[in-house]
Design an enzyme around this catalytic site. Sequence first.
Site, mmCIF file in Angstrom:
data_model
loop_
_atom_site.group_PDB
_atom_site.id
_atom_site.type_symbol
_atom_site.label_atom_id
_atom_site.label_comp_id
_atom_site.label_asym_id
_atom_site.label_seq_id
_atom_site.Cartn_x
_atom_site.Cartn_y
_atom_site.Cartn_z
ATOM 1 N N LYS A 92 0.827 -1.211 0.000
ATOM 2 C CA LYS A 92 0.000 0.000 0.000
ATOM 3 C C LYS A 92 0.863 1.265 0.000
ATOM 4 O O LYS A 92 2.068 1.204 0.306
ATOM 5 C CB LYS A 92 -0.928 -0.027 1.220
ATOM 6 C CG LYS A 92 -1.964 -1.170 1.237
ATOM 7 C CD LYS A 92 -2.843 -1.012 2.486
ATOM 8 C CE LYS A 92 -3.918 -2.064 2.628
ATOM 9 N NZ LYS A 92 -4.755 -1.817 3.838
ATOM 10 N N PHE B 230 -15.211 5.201 7.627
ATOM 11 C CA PHE B 230 -13.843 5.370 7.145
ATOM 12 C C PHE B 230 -13.684 5.125 5.644
ATOM 13 O O PHE B 230 -12.572 5.195 5.118
ATOM 14 C CB PHE B 230 -12.891 4.451 7.939
ATOM 15 C CG PHE B 230 -13.220 2.977 7.802
ATOM 16 C CD1 PHE B 230 -12.727 2.237 6.741
ATOM 17 C CD2 PHE B 230 -14.034 2.331 8.731
ATOM 18 C CE1 PHE B 230 -13.016 0.894 6.603
ATOM 19 C CE2 PHE B 230 -14.326 0.973 8.600
ATOM 20 C CZ PHE B 230 -13.818 0.250 7.534
ATOM 21 N N ARG C 94 -1.365 -13.963 5.320
ATOM 22 C CA ARG C 94 -2.149 -13.307 6.392
ATOM 23 C C ARG C 94 -1.376 -13.354 7.717
ATOM 24 O O ARG C 94 -1.376 -12.389 8.477
ATOM 25 C CB ARG C 94 -3.511 -13.990 6.577
ATOM 26 C CG ARG C 94 -4.534 -13.769 5.489
ATOM 27 C CD ARG C 94 -5.077 -12.377 5.387
ATOM 28 N NE ARG C 94 -5.961 -11.970 6.456
ATOM 29 C CZ ARG C 94 -6.685 -10.851 6.436
ATOM 30 N NH1 ARG C 94 -6.640 -10.048 5.386
ATOM 31 N NH2 ARG C 94 -7.441 -10.510 7.458
ATOM 32 N N THR D 28 -5.260 -6.668 11.455
ATOM 33 C CA THR D 28 -5.598 -5.471 10.680
ATOM 34 C C THR D 28 -5.176 -4.184 11.400
ATOM 35 O O THR D 28 -4.658 -3.261 10.782
ATOM 36 C CB THR D 28 -7.131 -5.454 10.430
ATOM 37 O OG1 THR D 28 -7.499 -6.700 9.853
ATOM 38 C CG2 THR D 28 -7.536 -4.319 9.504
ATOM 39 N N ARG E 14 2.370 -5.646 9.850
ATOM 40 C CA ARG E 14 1.447 -4.586 10.255
ATOM 41 C C ARG E 14 1.790 -3.972 11.619
ATOM 42 O O ARG E 14 1.220 -2.939 11.983
ATOM 43 C CB ARG E 14 0.008 -5.103 10.205
ATOM 44 C CG ARG E 14 -0.482 -5.232 8.760
ATOM 45 C CD ARG E 14 -1.782 -5.979 8.650
ATOM 46 N NE ARG E 14 -2.489 -5.687 7.413
ATOM 47 C CZ ARG E 14 -3.675 -6.176 7.118
ATOM 48 N NH1 ARG E 14 -4.293 -7.003 7.956
ATOM 49 N NH2 ARG E 14 -4.267 -5.855 5.980
ATOM 50 N N HIS F 19 -2.049 -5.205 1.910
ATOM 51 C CA HIS F 19 -3.306 -5.940 1.788
ATOM 52 C C HIS F 19 -2.954 -7.385 1.484
ATOM 53 O O HIS F 19 -2.036 -7.652 0.712
ATOM 54 C CB HIS F 19 -4.162 -5.380 0.645
ATOM 55 C CG HIS F 19 -5.319 -6.278 0.330
ATOM 56 N ND1 HIS F 19 -6.489 -6.252 1.046
ATOM 57 C CD2 HIS F 19 -5.454 -7.285 -0.575
ATOM 58 C CE1 HIS F 19 -7.305 -7.182 0.582
ATOM 59 N NE2 HIS F 19 -6.705 -7.825 -0.405
HETATM 60 O O1 CDP Z 1 -7.106 -5.807 5.394
HETATM 61 P P1 CDP Z 1 -7.920 -6.760 6.251
HETATM 62 O O2 CDP Z 1 -8.521 -7.874 5.442
HETATM 63 O O3 CDP Z 1 -7.126 -7.254 7.431
HETATM 64 O O4 CDP Z 1 -9.108 -5.910 6.891
HETATM 65 P P2 CDP Z 1 -10.539 -5.504 6.307
HETATM 66 O O5 CDP Z 1 -11.509 -5.562 7.441
HETATM 67 O O6 CDP Z 1 -10.845 -6.259 5.065
HETATM 68 O O7 CDP Z 1 -10.358 -3.958 5.953
HETATM 69 C C1 CDP Z 1 -9.667 -3.544 4.795
HETATM 70 C C2 CDP Z 1 -8.796 -2.359 5.151
HETATM 71 O O8 CDP Z 1 -9.622 -1.261 5.554
HETATM 72 C C3 CDP Z 1 -7.863 -2.582 6.341
HETATM 73 O O9 CDP Z 1 -6.650 -3.228 5.969
HETATM 74 C C4 CDP Z 1 -7.635 -1.187 6.835
HETATM 75 O O10 CDP Z 1 -6.630 -0.500 6.075
HETATM 76 C C5 CDP Z 1 -8.976 -0.519 6.567
HETATM 77 N N1 CDP Z 1 -9.856 -0.492 7.771
HETATM 78 C C6 CDP Z 1 -9.894 0.671 8.557
HETATM 79 O O11 CDP Z 1 -9.197 1.639 8.244
HETATM 80 N N2 CDP Z 1 -10.712 0.719 9.662
HETATM 81 C C7 CDP Z 1 -11.466 -0.342 10.010
HETATM 82 N N3 CDP Z 1 -12.249 -0.259 11.090
HETATM 83 C C8 CDP Z 1 -11.432 -1.521 9.223
HETATM 84 C C9 CDP Z 1 -10.614 -1.568 8.113
HETATM 85 MG MG MG Z 2 -10.063 -7.939 4.021
#
Ligand code: CDP
Ligand code: MG
Length: 241
Positions: free
Chosen positions: A14, A64, A102, A108, A122, A147
């Site tokens: 990213k 967000f 992962r 996350t 992360r 990601h």
């Molecule tokens: O990337 P990941 O699959 O771990 O998480 P996701 O729930 O699919 O969310 C995608 C991306 O959105 C995350 O990697 C974060 O950068 C962002 N995100 C965020 O900023 N705030 C949240 N509450 C959830 C996700």
């Molecule tokens: Mg995701």
Amino acid sequence: MDTKDFEQTLVLIKPDALRHSLTGYVLSQLSEFHTGLRFAGAKIVRVHRMLAEEHYAEHRGKVFFESLLEYIMGASHYPDEEWKRRVIALAYVGPGAIQKIRDIAGPTNPHEARVKRPGCIRALGTLFPVKDASGTVLDERMDNLIHASANPADAEREIKLWFKPGDLPPAMRIYESRASDEHYYYKEGKLFTAYEPGSVCLLAPGNVAWVSDIEALRLLAGGRKASCSLEAVAAKYLINE
Ligand code: CDP
Ligand code: MG
């Protein structure tokens, strides 16, 4: 090789990773030495809005979301240097590819990542305030460097969203592809089967595409519902256009 040996996953390095010069670090954490996985595809992508919205479609409507689009489009990390806005899109292939990456990426939320899995990628992330027009903080966006597809269905959707079959070596394509019989053009949210001035050609006869894309375009051109939206197909053909 068994098909499970060919599991694929999408990784995006990213804009925060690029901005903070962590690309090499991320790539070395994901290297074959650490993961046993191999590259199946790689491209530098200037992320346009349609691609960002499709990639993060599950988050549409959340507080967000708009901030997340700015993040993945590079606008947050390169506000004044538009030409630097890009991500590195990678497809990795190998046994257990999805879970392996992962695990190395980690949770996350970067705060949680630091506590629960010190050393994961992360753990180097940051939180960025999401504000409304008056400057009130509504939420925090998670800037987490990478990601990684979460499961096989997401991996398929995401690899097909970011890559055309021709972006991957033939022996590394696990999703069905074939040549299109038709012309398909895209302009301002509409699909055409004949050239329209100002349209972009998505596919011409003989171009190899994902079978699921060809099927969706055929249905949408006939005015019917498809398993995915026109934007989900068109976004990849507009990459770097
Ligand atoms: O990337 P990941 O699959 O771990 O998480 P996701 O729930 O699919 O969310 C995608 C991306 O959105 C995350 O990697 C974060 O950068 C962002 N995100 C965020 O900023 N705030 C949240 N509450 C959830 C996700
Ligand atoms: Mg995701």
